[in-house]
Design a protein around this motif. Structure first.
Motif, mmCIF file in Angstrom:
data_model
loop_
_atom_site.group_PDB
_atom_site.id
_atom_site.type_symbol
_atom_site.label_atom_id
_atom_site.label_comp_id
_atom_site.label_asym_id
_atom_site.label_seq_id
_atom_site.Cartn_x
_atom_site.Cartn_y
_atom_site.Cartn_z
ATOM 1 N N LYS A 295 0.818 -1.211 0.000
ATOM 2 C CA LYS A 295 0.000 0.000 0.000
ATOM 3 C C LYS A 295 0.858 1.271 0.000
ATOM 4 N N VAL A 296 2.013 1.197 -0.643
ATOM 5 C CA VAL A 296 2.910 2.354 -0.735
ATOM 6 C C VAL A 296 2.314 3.388 -1.685
ATOM 7 N N PRO A 297 2.179 4.655 -1.253
ATOM 8 C CA PRO A 297 1.691 5.697 -2.159
ATOM 9 C C PRO A 297 2.762 6.024 -3.197
ATOM 10 N N LEU A 298 2.328 6.255 -4.442
ATOM 11 C CA LEU A 298 3.265 6.434 -5.547
ATOM 12 C C LEU A 298 2.959 7.686 -6.357
ATOM 13 N N ARG A 299 3.998 8.240 -6.930
ATOM 14 C CA ARG A 299 3.914 9.314 -7.920
ATOM 15 C C ARG A 299 4.550 8.765 -9.190
ATOM 16 N N VAL A 300 3.798 8.788 -10.308
ATOM 17 C CA VAL A 300 4.175 8.006 -11.482
ATOM 18 C C VAL A 300 4.152 8.842 -12.755
ATOM 19 N N SER A 311 -5.397 9.870 -11.435
ATOM 20 C CA SER A 311 -4.900 9.724 -10.065
ATOM 21 C C SER A 311 -5.986 9.108 -9.195
ATOM 22 N N THR A 312 -5.586 8.240 -8.274
ATOM 23 C CA THR A 312 -6.559 7.562 -7.421
ATOM 24 C C THR A 312 -6.140 7.640 -5.961
ATOM 25 N N PRO A 313 -7.100 7.880 -5.060
ATOM 26 C CA PRO A 313 -6.799 7.810 -3.625
ATOM 27 C C PRO A 313 -6.663 6.354 -3.211
ATOM 28 N N GLY A 314 -6.079 6.110 -2.081
ATOM 29 C CA GLY A 314 -5.852 4.734 -1.651
ATOM 30 C C GLY A 314 -6.863 4.226 -0.646
ATOM 31 N N ARG A 315 -8.068 4.755 -0.683
ATOM 32 C CA ARG A 315 -9.050 4.376 0.341
ATOM 33 C C ARG A 315 -9.725 3.042 0.046
ATOM 34 N N SER A 329 -4.273 -4.188 -1.020
ATOM 35 C CA SER A 329 -4.939 -2.938 -1.363
ATOM 36 C C SER A 329 -3.895 -1.910 -1.794
ATOM 37 N N PRO A 330 -4.211 -1.093 -2.807
ATOM 38 C CA PRO A 330 -3.244 -0.083 -3.246
ATOM 39 C C PRO A 330 -3.314 1.175 -2.384
ATOM 40 N N GLY A 331 -2.216 1.903 -2.371
ATOM 41 C CA GLY A 331 -2.210 3.227 -1.773
ATOM 42 C C GLY A 331 -2.559 4.255 -2.836
ATOM 43 N N THR A 332 -2.405 5.530 -2.507
ATOM 44 C CA THR A 332 -2.654 6.606 -3.471
ATOM 45 C C THR A 332 -1.677 6.493 -4.635
ATOM 46 N N VAL A 333 -2.181 6.647 -5.850
ATOM 47 C CA VAL A 333 -1.332 6.673 -7.044
ATOM 48 C C VAL A 333 -1.601 7.978 -7.788
ATOM 49 N N GLN A 334 -0.578 8.812 -7.870
ATOM 50 C CA GLN A 334 -0.679 10.134 -8.477
ATOM 51 C C GLN A 334 0.006 10.124 -9.844
ATOM 52 N N ILE A 335 -0.686 10.638 -10.856
ATOM 53 C CA ILE A 335 -0.168 10.653 -12.222
ATOM 54 C C ILE A 335 0.479 12.006 -12.511
ATOM 55 N N VAL A 336 1.779 11.989 -12.803
ATOM 56 C CA VAL A 336 2.516 13.222 -13.066
ATOM 57 C C VAL A 336 2.332 13.633 -14.527
#
Length: 449
Positions: A295-300, A311-315, A329-336
């Motif tokens: 569940k590591v949050p990522l910036r991609v 981009s998706t929240p990790g809830r 379960s995934p964490g937050t994934v932010q699209i750069v």
């Protein structure tokens, strides 16, 4: 007299063992191949990010060397060529501007490392889902020029010696490399950056090389089988299979899609993790990675184009979440969308954008992620785009685009590398929802770069 003779023999044996320890240690006698930072300069790993041609163009007066075959700009005569780059290594993990142009000489990491195989005597296997029929592969139909759904989207080369020690060179360049050794040169296309018939040097690209032990080699070969690497072990242009029998057996299994709902995760001797996603595991690629990493949050940053995953929240888990991942379960994934280097803004999606002044920022084809939480500083080098579906909507299904492709992810834990790559990926990012019209209509079209 006998005692003196015996002492002399012991002394001579001592000298032999001292000067040739590998002969008496049960280890191989070959020097282990390594990624090269430049000619005769081995390192444990390196990463290079090549800028796109719009933000850091190569001067028109400077012509690519094409030292592994091809013509400058390819037969399409691309006039916009970007081979300026930044790079980091195990010796200096922070990104810094590299000398010359990437892939152009033995003074840069791509040129030096590829030359070690192309003009050497190592075993190797090359894979790429976009060889564009140079060579022709069994997965390409009469009109197809690349291998599609369920196949691995990865590109790269694995090389090793008779002892099984070697390295992997992961690339994001369609159509490069297309041959592994000068003994069987590429036919029908070039084999040097800046000299192939694809837009490799128009878009930004990522390159990662990592030293491997024999055990590491077997783990990476297993990962390539999991993700369904597009290759042909029987074709001498892209494969020369030797070394330990275990490596031969593993390499011989490559060249088929993996339609099962599986993934693998392994830690190599360097501490680098390799994660492989099978094409049959229909899941949004970077949410999958976040979940596997705990569940590591990522910036991609990827070639973000077509069936866009925002981009998706990790809830919560995505609706497109296969049974094999239900315990994760995934964490937050932010699209750069944009990044920055040396005060210059660069585009980090698959389509060129414009800055506030109307200047083009160019397009990106590298696939890079960084962790954004308070945990371990992770940098991820991959070959999968954030294109597909979080939920079925309109024409989109859970098997759209890259959801149903295989891929590899190399996870490096290094604070200096993480800090500098994070700075490179600093800029605008995508919202958490697509525009209403896009959400309603959906799309299944997506460039497969």
């Amino acid at each position: 007299m006998r005692r003196a003779k015996f002492c002399i023999q012991l002394f001579l044996l001592f000298l032999v063992v001292s000067f040739f320890p590998a002969q008496f240690s049960g280890q191989g006698t070959q020097t282990a191949p390594s990624p090269l930072w430049s000619a005769n300069h081995p390192v444990d790993w390196w990463f290079a990010f090549k800028f796109n041609a719009e933000t850091f163009p190569r001067p028109t007066t400077s012509v690519p060397a094409c030292m592994f075959g091809g013509t400058p700009g390819g037969t399409r005569k691309y006039t916009r060529i970007g081979q300026s780059y930044v790079a980091a290594s195990s010796e200096h993990a922070a990104l810094a501007k590299g000398p010359g142009y990437l892939g152009d000489s033995l003074a840069d990491p791509v040129g030096a490392t590829f030359d070690e195989v192309y003009n050497g005597d190592l075993s190797y296997i090359v894979w790429n889902d976009q060889f564009y029929r140079s060579p022709v592969l069994a997965c390409e139909g009469s009109s197809a020029v690349e291998c599609g759904a369920k196949w691995g989207h990865s590109k790269g080369m694995l090389a090793w010696n008779d002892d099984g020690n070697g390295f992997i060179l992961q690339v994001t360049t369609p159509s490069w490399p297309g041959a592994g050794n000068s003994a069987n040169p590429r036919a029908g296309d070039g084999n040097s950056l800046g000299c192939v018939n694809d837009d490799d040097v128009d878009l930004s690209q990522g390159f990662f090389a990592l030293k491997l032990t024999k055990d590491d080699l077997l783990k990476v070969l297993a990962a390539l089988q999991t993700e369904g690497a597009v290759t042909d072990p029987s074709n001498p242009q892209i494969a020369k299979i030797g070394g330990p029998q275990e490596a031969k057996d593993a390499a011989a299994k490559l060249g088929s899609p993996n339609t099962t709902s599986t993934f693998t995760q392994a830690t190599l001797s360097s501490g680098v993790q390799v994660i492989a996603k099978a094409g049959g595991l229909a899941a949004p690629p970077w949410q999958f990675v976040s979940a596997v990493l705990g569940k590591v949050p990522l910036r991609v940053a990827t070639f973000w184009q077509g069936a866009l995953i925002y981009s998706t929240p990790g809830r919560t888990k995505p609706d497109c979440w296969p049974t094999a991942l239900q315990s994760l379960s995934p964490g937050t994934v932010q699209i750069v969308k944009t990044g920055i280097w040396d005060g210059t803004t660069i585009g980090l999606t698959g389509t060129s954008q414009k800055d506030a002044s109307g200047n083009s920022l160019g397009a990106n084809h590298a696939k890079i992620g960084v962790s954004t939480g308070s945990g371990s500083p992770l940098t991820i080098f991959a070959d999968m785009n954030q294109d597909g579906a979080i939920s079925p909507v309109g024409k989109l299904t859970c098997s759209s685009s890259q959801n149903a492709r295989g891929g590899l992810f190399f996870v490096v834990e290094n604070e200096d590398l993480h800090k500098s790559v994070t700075a490179l990926l600093t800029g605008k990012y995508a919202p958490s929802k697509a525009p209403a019209a896009t959400r309603t209509a959906g799309t299944t079209s997506a460039a497969t770069h």
